[in-house]
Design a protein around this motif. Sequence first.
Motif, mmCIF file in Angstrom:
data_model
loop_
_atom_site.group_PDB
_atom_site.id
_atom_site.type_symbol
_atom_site.label_atom_id
_atom_site.label_comp_id
_atom_site.label_asym_id
_atom_site.label_seq_id
_atom_site.Cartn_x
_atom_site.Cartn_y
_atom_site.Cartn_z
ATOM 1 N N GLY A 39 -56.078 -42.094 -119.135
ATOM 2 C CA GLY A 39 -56.890 -40.950 -118.721
ATOM 3 C C GLY A 39 -58.267 -41.365 -118.252
ATOM 4 O O GLY A 39 -58.745 -40.921 -117.196
ATOM 5 N N ALA A 40 -58.934 -42.240 -119.027
ATOM 6 C CA ALA A 40 -60.283 -42.680 -118.670
ATOM 7 C C ALA A 40 -60.278 -43.543 -117.409
ATOM 8 O O ALA A 40 -61.155 -43.406 -116.542
ATOM 9 N N LEU A 41 -59.295 -44.430 -117.290
ATOM 10 C CA LEU A 41 -59.216 -45.291 -116.105
ATOM 11 C C LEU A 41 -58.928 -44.469 -114.850
ATOM 12 O O LEU A 41 -59.500 -44.717 -113.779
ATOM 13 N N PHE A 42 -58.055 -43.488 -114.988
ATOM 14 C CA PHE A 42 -57.727 -42.617 -113.858
ATOM 15 C C PHE A 42 -58.953 -41.803 -113.438
ATOM 16 O O PHE A 42 -59.223 -41.618 -112.245
ATOM 17 N N ALA A 43 -59.714 -41.332 -114.420
ATOM 18 C CA ALA A 43 -60.936 -40.572 -114.124
ATOM 19 C C ALA A 43 -61.941 -41.425 -113.349
ATOM 20 O O ALA A 43 -62.591 -40.950 -112.406
ATOM 21 N N ARG A 44 -62.064 -42.685 -113.722
ATOM 22 C CA ARG A 44 -62.970 -43.596 -112.997
ATOM 23 C C ARG A 44 -62.542 -43.750 -111.535
ATOM 24 O O ARG A 44 -63.377 -43.732 -110.631
ATOM 25 N N GLU A 45 -61.245 -43.897 -111.328
ATOM 26 C CA GLU A 45 -60.757 -44.055 -109.964
ATOM 27 C C GLU A 45 -60.991 -42.795 -109.136
ATOM 28 O O GLU A 45 -61.360 -42.873 -107.967
ATOM 29 N N ILE A 46 -60.793 -41.645 -109.749
ATOM 30 C CA ILE A 46 -61.025 -40.391 -109.033
ATOM 31 C C ILE A 46 -62.497 -40.243 -108.679
ATOM 32 O O ILE A 46 -62.854 -39.745 -107.606
ATOM 33 N N ALA A 47 -63.383 -40.690 -109.576
ATOM 34 C CA ALA A 47 -64.826 -40.606 -109.311
ATOM 35 C C ALA A 47 -65.205 -41.417 -108.074
ATOM 36 O O ALA A 47 -66.198 -41.111 -107.404
ATOM 37 N N LYS A 48 -64.400 -42.442 -107.753
ATOM 38 C CA LYS A 48 -64.676 -43.256 -106.573
ATOM 39 C C LYS A 48 -64.085 -42.664 -105.296
ATOM 40 O O LYS A 48 -64.385 -43.123 -104.204
ATOM 41 N N LYS A 49 -63.257 -41.627 -105.460
ATOM 42 C CA LYS A 49 -62.555 -41.069 -104.298
ATOM 43 C C LYS A 49 -63.024 -39.670 -103.929
ATOM 44 O O LYS A 49 -63.046 -39.314 -102.744
ATOM 45 N N VAL A 50 -63.360 -38.856 -104.936
ATOM 46 C CA VAL A 50 -63.639 -37.437 -104.695
ATOM 47 C C VAL A 50 -65.142 -37.180 -104.708
ATOM 48 O O VAL A 50 -65.820 -37.482 -105.692
ATOM 49 N N ASP A 51 -65.634 -36.642 -103.652
ATOM 50 C CA ASP A 51 -67.060 -36.337 -103.544
ATOM 51 C C ASP A 51 -67.401 -35.070 -104.337
ATOM 52 O O ASP A 51 -66.632 -34.105 -104.356
ATOM 53 N N GLY A 52 -68.562 -35.104 -104.986
ATOM 54 C CA GLY A 52 -69.099 -33.912 -105.627
ATOM 55 C C GLY A 52 -68.546 -33.582 -106.986
ATOM 56 O O GLY A 52 -68.907 -32.550 -107.565
ATOM 57 N N VAL A 53 -67.667 -34.430 -107.549
ATOM 58 C CA VAL A 53 -67.106 -34.128 -108.866
ATOM 59 C C VAL A 53 -68.091 -34.557 -109.949
ATOM 60 O O VAL A 53 -68.686 -35.636 -109.881
ATOM 61 N N ASP A 54 -68.298 -33.705 -110.950
ATOM 62 C CA ASP A 54 -69.202 -34.005 -112.052
ATOM 63 C C ASP A 54 -68.586 -35.112 -112.912
ATOM 64 O O ASP A 54 -67.516 -34.930 -113.506
ATOM 65 N N TYR A 55 -69.257 -36.262 -113.002
ATOM 66 C CA TYR A 55 -68.684 -37.422 -113.673
ATOM 67 C C TYR A 55 -68.532 -37.200 -115.170
ATOM 68 O O TYR A 55 -67.549 -37.607 -115.778
ATOM 69 N N PHE A 105 -73.415 -33.632 -112.224
ATOM 70 C CA PHE A 105 -73.871 -34.984 -112.541
ATOM 71 C C PHE A 105 -73.010 -35.952 -111.737
ATOM 72 O O PHE A 105 -71.854 -36.181 -112.053
ATOM 73 N N LEU A 106 -73.579 -36.500 -110.679
ATOM 74 C CA LEU A 106 -72.838 -37.386 -109.793
ATOM 75 C C LEU A 106 -73.159 -38.835 -110.106
ATOM 76 O O LEU A 106 -74.267 -39.164 -110.511
ATOM 77 N N ILE A 107 -72.179 -39.684 -109.917
ATOM 78 C CA ILE A 107 -72.403 -41.115 -110.107
ATOM 79 C C ILE A 107 -72.162 -41.818 -108.783
ATOM 80 O O ILE A 107 -71.247 -41.470 -108.026
ATOM 81 N N ASP A 108 -73.031 -42.771 -108.492
ATOM 82 C CA ASP A 108 -72.896 -43.543 -107.260
ATOM 83 C C ASP A 108 -71.620 -44.379 -107.358
ATOM 84 O O ASP A 108 -71.505 -45.244 -108.238
ATOM 85 N N ARG A 109 -70.661 -44.114 -106.490
ATOM 86 C CA ARG A 109 -69.381 -44.817 -106.579
ATOM 87 C C ARG A 109 -69.549 -46.323 -106.406
ATOM 88 O O ARG A 109 -68.695 -47.104 -106.852
ATOM 89 N N ARG A 110 -70.659 -46.737 -105.795
ATOM 90 C CA ARG A 110 -70.889 -48.182 -105.637
ATOM 91 C C ARG A 110 -71.082 -48.857 -106.985
ATOM 92 O O ARG A 110 -70.742 -50.030 -107.151
ATOM 93 N N ILE A 111 -71.631 -48.102 -107.951
ATOM 94 C CA ILE A 111 -71.813 -48.665 -109.292
ATOM 95 C C ILE A 111 -70.454 -48.987 -109.914
ATOM 96 O O ILE A 111 -70.258 -50.057 -110.507
ATOM 97 N N LEU A 112 -69.506 -48.069 -109.774
ATOM 98 C CA LEU A 112 -68.169 -48.293 -110.318
ATOM 99 C C LEU A 112 -67.450 -49.412 -109.577
ATOM 100 O O LEU A 112 -66.773 -50.238 -110.184
ATOM 101 N N GLU A 113 -67.610 -49.445 -108.255
ATOM 102 C CA GLU A 113 -66.950 -50.481 -107.469
ATOM 103 C C GLU A 113 -67.522 -51.863 -107.763
ATOM 104 O O GLU A 113 -66.792 -52.849 -107.849
ATOM 105 N N GLU A 114 -68.841 -51.933 -107.951
ATOM 106 C CA GLU A 114 -69.469 -53.213 -108.273
ATOM 107 C C GLU A 114 -69.028 -53.709 -109.638
ATOM 108 O O GLU A 114 -68.818 -54.908 -109.845
ATOM 109 N N ALA A 115 -68.880 -52.780 -110.598
ATOM 110 C CA ALA A 115 -68.412 -53.165 -111.931
ATOM 111 C C ALA A 115 -66.995 -53.726 -111.863
ATOM 112 O O ALA A 115 -66.658 -54.700 -112.542
#
Length: 441
Positions: free
Chosen positions: A119-135, A212-222
């Motif tokens: 669930g948590a890993l899938f949520a991270r991936e969605i945060a990198k794909k969907v714009d405007g979703v509250d992280y 609350f948006l997160i910069d997807r670059r942060i997740l991708e860099e991690a």
Amino acid sequence: MKAMISFSNRMMQRYMPDPFLLVIVLTFFVIGLAIVMTDSTPVQILEYWGGGFWNLLEFSMQMVLIVVTGHVMASSPFFKKLLGNLASIPKSPGQAIILVTLVALIACWINWGFGLIIGALFAREIAKKVDGVDYRLLIASAYSGFIIWSGGLSSSIALTIATPGHFTENLIGVVPTSETLFSTLNLVIVIGLIILVPTINRFMMPSKEQAFLIDRRILEEADDMQAGTVEHIEMTPADRLENSKVLSLLIGVLGLSFLGFNIVTNGFSINLNIVNFLFLFIGIILHKTPKLFLEAVTSSVKSASGIIIQFPFYAGLMGIVTASGLAGMLSNAFISISNEETFLMFTLWSAGLVNFFVPSGGGQWAVQAPVMLEAAQNLGVSLPKTAMAVAWGDAWTNMIQPFYALPALAIAGLKAKDIMGYGLVIMFITGFFISAVFYFL
């Protein structure tokens, strides 16, 4: 609804401490309760605390491994692509929240350890794909699926009482899962939650301005930091072993062969050890070489730091609550105001309260079973339903108990206070629903 969510989030952001500080506060609170409410002396309570401190070592290691192996598996190229493709399905923040919740609910119903990580890993991936979703809500939605675990295939209480020779067999006998997990009462709760929880999460979505948006670059860099590379230099024999694809494949096949043998000989059953075993050897195979696998492990270990240091403190809490008789006193307090109609509902509530101090389904059953089963017999209440009331009470208040949220928080890079405001809303609404089912069915 919006006002309630806003108030809940403000309260948690302002007053919810770091989980490590919370367990310290809980420790002193329980010590105070034990001194005031039981006959135990301060010296005895100190002995209960220290004596119980290491009683969750096996469970702690299982939880550490499920975080590490889950991270390692998900950081492989294959799973990155798979989760990325699935994360491309939702086209809006609302769809993203609903899909994450449904995936987490179904995965936790199959196995709670598997569900927490997926669930948590899938949520991270969605945060990198969907714009405007509250992280924060996205991760809270992933964790909300955990509420279903006690009514699922890995329910520790239901599986315990279905096993011959269990410690309450003289009181309840051996209870088949047809009377617990697949009973009408349990199926009504499970189906109801599969409908209710995604709906709640969808309604909790903030406005675009408040998200609350997160910069997807942060997740991708991690993720990029976890991806190892093989250096093309002249290799020694030791280097060749470290980069041997054949060696990883052989040990991986050996591990998966054991799992296949175990299923053939013992039947299909999933527990934490099986999940960890599966994640470990799939991770070894998917990273292709021992070197790349170990680099992924090194990057993942830091995510388990909260579990390593906090679980012994919770074991100490369990030691006090169990040995001092405090859990039994709390259970008896609810029993004293119960009758045949309200007993199951009060059992649910008492289990929800005890869960804050004994955050382990099996441990909680060991503490509450003798008291609750005897009371149920005296009132003529169904013993299997009583067991499931304790199970659902344990699951219900986990929504604001950070003990099990630590793996998801580690994967997400968030703090408990970031998601517990949403968890509080889920706990109240689902608590009303589950209580009603136990009262009327």
